[in-house]
Design an enzyme around this catalytic site. Sequence first.
Site, PDB file in Angstrom:
ATOM      1  N   LYS A 188       5.031  -1.809  -3.439  1.00 36.74           N
ATOM      2  CA  LYS A 188       4.315  -2.439  -4.559  1.00 36.74           C
ATOM      3  C   LYS A 188       5.014  -2.125  -5.894  1.00 36.74           C
ATOM      4  O   LYS A 188       5.982  -1.394  -5.932  1.00 36.74           O
ATOM      5  CB  LYS A 188       2.847  -1.986  -4.572  1.00 36.74           C
ATOM      6  CG  LYS A 188       2.072  -2.423  -3.308  1.00 36.74           C
ATOM      7  CD  LYS A 188       1.801  -3.915  -3.248  1.00 36.74           C
ATOM      8  CE  LYS A 188       1.429  -4.433  -1.866  1.00 36.74           C
ATOM      9  NZ  LYS A 188       0.072  -4.238  -1.463  1.00 36.74           N
TER      10      LYS A 188
HETATM   11  C1  LIG Z   1      -0.964  -4.435  -0.333  1.00 34.80           C
HETATM   12  C2  LIG Z   1      -2.166  -5.258  -0.454  1.00 34.80           C
HETATM   13  C3  LIG Z   1      -3.457  -4.766  -0.175  1.00 34.80           C
HETATM   14  C4  LIG Z   1      -3.723  -3.463   0.493  1.00 34.80           C
HETATM   15  O1  LIG Z   1      -3.126  -2.375  -0.035  1.00 34.80           O
HETATM   16  P1  LIG Z   1      -2.792  -1.091   0.872  1.00 34.80           P
HETATM   17  O2  LIG Z   1      -2.466  -0.055  -0.156  1.00 34.80           O
HETATM   18  O3  LIG Z   1      -1.609  -1.454   1.724  1.00 34.80           O
HETATM   19  O4  LIG Z   1      -3.984  -0.751   1.670  1.00 34.80           O
HETATM   20  C5  LIG Z   1      -4.542  -5.580  -0.427  1.00 34.80           C
HETATM   21  N1  LIG Z   1      -4.395  -6.826  -0.894  1.00 34.80           N
HETATM   22  C6  LIG Z   1      -3.187  -7.350  -1.143  1.00 34.80           C
HETATM   23  C7  LIG Z   1      -3.105  -8.744  -1.680  1.00 34.80           C
HETATM   24  C8  LIG Z   1      -2.030  -6.597  -0.913  1.00 34.80           C
HETATM   25  O5  LIG Z   1      -0.832  -7.143  -1.137  1.00 34.80           O
END
Ligand SMILES: *Cc1c(COP(=O)(O)O)cnc(C)c1O
Length: 371
Positions: A188
């Site tokens: 991210k």
């Molecule tokens: C990455 C992501 C999540 C979940 O995040 P995690 O930290 O992997 O649990 C939720 N929604 C979207 C759109 C994402 O890209």
Amino acid sequence: MKKFIPIAYPDLTGNENIYLNRVLKSSWISSQGEYLIKFEQKFAEFIGCRYAVTTSNGTTALHLALTALGIGKGDEVIVPDLTFIASVNAITYCGARPVLCDVNRQSWQLDPKEIIKRINSRTKAIMAVHLYGIPANLDQIMDIANKYNLQVIEDAAEAHGALVKIKSLWKKVGSVGHVGCFSFYGNKIITTGEGGMVTTDAKQLAMRMRVLRDHGQKPGRRYYHPFIGFNYRLTNLQAAIGLAQLEKIHSFLKFKSRLASLYNRYLENTPGIIIPKTDYEAKPVCWLYSVIIDDPYPLTRDEVMEKLKNKGIETRPFFFPVNLLPPYKSSQKFPNSNYLFQHGLNLPSGYNLTPGEITFICQQIRDEIKN
Ligand SMILES: *Cc1c(COP(=O)(O)O)cnc(C)c1O
């Protein structure tokens, strides 16, 4: 050895090391400590809201927020059909029903006209996902939510720092809805390895989330649990990394925006390569640089992926539309999300990507036109 260009890559070259070592020396390695407090304060400041609550990941951020908002059995939450599965699963975890909604073909985001068609007496909330860093049409979504008295949960897991214009004011995503949810997974915009955050302006809601995050224990009364809560806490170790990441977020976003401009310059006039656009005012961030590949481009999306893979370039297809996944199979039609899934491609967007590599990747794509 052939060069490998990954889809994502973190930059951990700031104060991560120093802060982590301070945590280790202090022995406050679990879910209390100064970095947790600082990370929450600085993140709230960055987003432009009053409260920020750390969580163990982005999925638990969504589940915690929905639970604290009182979403449960018998309730319906409208969610885009094109999203990462966590958005939808978090609704299911609450015992509520996710109501899948088609997206706009140009912006790839929730289509407000489709939202309205799905509202009924059981509808309690709209989950506005900012897919691939592009803000959802929050101006219209907030109007709909106010009109029908619905909660808005922003899934901003892919959009730290993106801006939307609400009634002529620019605001960061995550500060517009009743709650904003973020992820700090390794790929991210900023990362803590695993981690998440919920942002809100509502004091009561923030307090409820802190209690639910910690097994529902009443503050000041040890082992007294008036609610069924969870262990969704982040650690001080992770928060140390998070604070160091957050210190550099402006330079990260600048890096990503230059990366997107370079890709755009090479690809925007390539026939059959389509870049997303919004018909509302928004300033996206580039999480993963993404395009649609369609006629008259000579190769299909899958053929492009195969070609790039053979050149050592990692890519990803768009998320599988939720309506086609076994647990959520639906007989309703989702023409846009199904189309985008067939044609959408994520290109390398890591913090180690060089301008030379972007040129190389785009050459591979453009070469097909001349042949
Ligand atoms: C990455 C992501 C999540 C979940 O995040 P995690 O930290 O992997 O649990 C939720 N929604 C979207 C759109 C994402 O890209």
